[in-house]
Design a protein around this motif. Sequence first.
Motif, PDB file in Angstrom:
ATOM      1  N   MET A 207       0.844  -1.192   0.000  1.00  0.00           N
ATOM      2  CA  MET A 207       0.000   0.000   0.000  1.00  0.00           C
ATOM      3  C   MET A 207       0.884   1.249   0.000  1.00  0.00           C
ATOM      4  O   MET A 207       2.117   1.174  -0.069  1.00  0.00           O
ATOM      5  CB  MET A 207      -0.925  -0.025   1.214  1.00  0.00           C
ATOM      6  N   PRO A 238      -5.749   4.769   0.586  1.00  0.00           N
ATOM      7  CA  PRO A 238      -4.504   4.288   1.186  1.00  0.00           C
ATOM      8  C   PRO A 238      -3.626   3.445   0.283  1.00  0.00           C
ATOM      9  O   PRO A 238      -2.511   3.097   0.672  1.00  0.00           O
ATOM     10  CB  PRO A 238      -4.998   3.461   2.384  1.00  0.00           C
ATOM     11  N   ASP A 239      -4.097   3.115  -0.917  1.00  0.00           N
ATOM     12  CA  ASP A 239      -3.256   2.332  -1.820  1.00  0.00           C
ATOM     13  C   ASP A 239      -2.428   3.228  -2.748  1.00  0.00           C
ATOM     14  O   ASP A 239      -1.241   2.993  -2.957  1.00  0.00           O
ATOM     15  CB  ASP A 239      -4.090   1.349  -2.636  1.00  0.00           C
ATOM     16  N   TYR A 355     -12.003   0.642   3.450  1.00  0.00           N
ATOM     17  CA  TYR A 355     -10.675   0.448   4.034  1.00  0.00           C
ATOM     18  C   TYR A 355     -10.775   0.417   5.560  1.00  0.00           C
ATOM     19  O   TYR A 355     -10.197   1.268   6.252  1.00  0.00           O
ATOM     20  CB  TYR A 355      -9.725   1.559   3.591  1.00  0.00           C
ATOM     21  N   TYR A 358      -7.839   0.904   8.157  1.00  0.00           N
ATOM     22  CA  TYR A 358      -7.226   2.220   8.352  1.00  0.00           C
ATOM     23  C   TYR A 358      -8.068   3.128   9.244  1.00  0.00           C
ATOM     24  O   TYR A 358      -7.679   4.258   9.525  1.00  0.00           O
ATOM     25  CB  TYR A 358      -6.967   2.894   7.002  1.00  0.00           C
TER      26      TYR A 358
END
Length: 410
Positions: A207, A238-239, A355, A358
């Motif tokens: 990521m 987040p990637d 996600y 996170y």
Amino acid sequence: MMPPALIFNCHYNGLSIIQELGRHDVPVYALDTFRSVGTASRYAQYWPCPDPLCDEEAFIHFLIERGCDFDHKPVLFPTNDQWAAAIAKHKSELERWYIPCVADGSVVDLLISKDRFYRWAMKRGYLVPRLYSFEEVLNADGNIFPLIAKPIARRSSNLCADHPDICRLLDSHRMTVIHDTSEFHQFITRHASYLDYFLFQEYIPGMADRMYTVGIYANRQHEVLGLFTGRKVRGYPPDIGNCVVGQGERVPDEIIVCVKEMVRDLGYTGIAEFEFKKDLSTGKFWLIEINPRSWSWIGITPACGVSLPWIAYADLTGAEAIQYTESPIEDGEVVYLKVLEDFSNCMYLYRKNGYPDYHRGISLWLKDLKGKKRIFAEFSKDDPSVALYVLSSLGKSYLLSTIRSAMKSE
């Protein structure tokens, strides 16, 4: 009187340079096509100007017209690709009135054109992900996957002049992971009219928190005078997202050696960001790209003992004798964050948009920052007008969102 500095594209990247140079008593002009966050700084005077993304000729004419307005040659700091490309292309002409903090046009063009850059790097043995031609992917077996499709150049000058829709498309497809032949055919069918704008490349797993930055300033002799190293902690998404939280962090010595070698090999001058990705499975550092200008969280560098904006300005103007400086801080000792954006992401958006890993509660979010030196992008005691601008923009955005939701429910 110190020579002025002209900062182009005044989002947080530009704001950081404006504030750092302003704190050194440099007269600063914030140039942008609209009132972005950096134009609110008390350290800068705002000048609206044409956008080279749409009209490079008008932008260069704007600079030339104002070239005689200064008693000393100003330093030009582009902070986004289209500004860097336009200034680099006309560098020799602009040097009559200005001191461009940018590499030569051929170098900037090479770095912005990702397909050309990867071929250049592979030929010289630098560790970059393998580039695949369209035909190689089309005729390959399943072992080639996963791979990624990404724009050859997302923001080059005049890109929107003939293709007003292309920038939105490329921005929304910064990196598409393609897992198998079926997904590849879906991608090329969906974007058949725009395939010339994309390249296909080996995918390096991990990521955005596996992304490392080596930020440098190199002088006219292509010697690195300032070097910062850090890691992206959180981005959104987040990637592949832009950095929202970043921290100072060391990288292996061989990476620093590689960066200095590439600076000499390229004949590079100015500020640049070398982005590496640490492979999740092997631990190898792969060079993903070189941005031929400052980057979004350059505001961390003064707190890390290597102020790249000031080093660049002082070297180019002769304001101060500059010796080589490298950030000496320990991992995580200094953290840069867009605090309002990160809070919103951690409290709500990560979980909402798929996600959940996170997601952070308030106590955990605060714990992440405990005991660290924090640089808040939006808030600084000596520049309160920026905070007022951000909070006002946030309020307007919330109000518009509420109105739209109410209209949809009627």
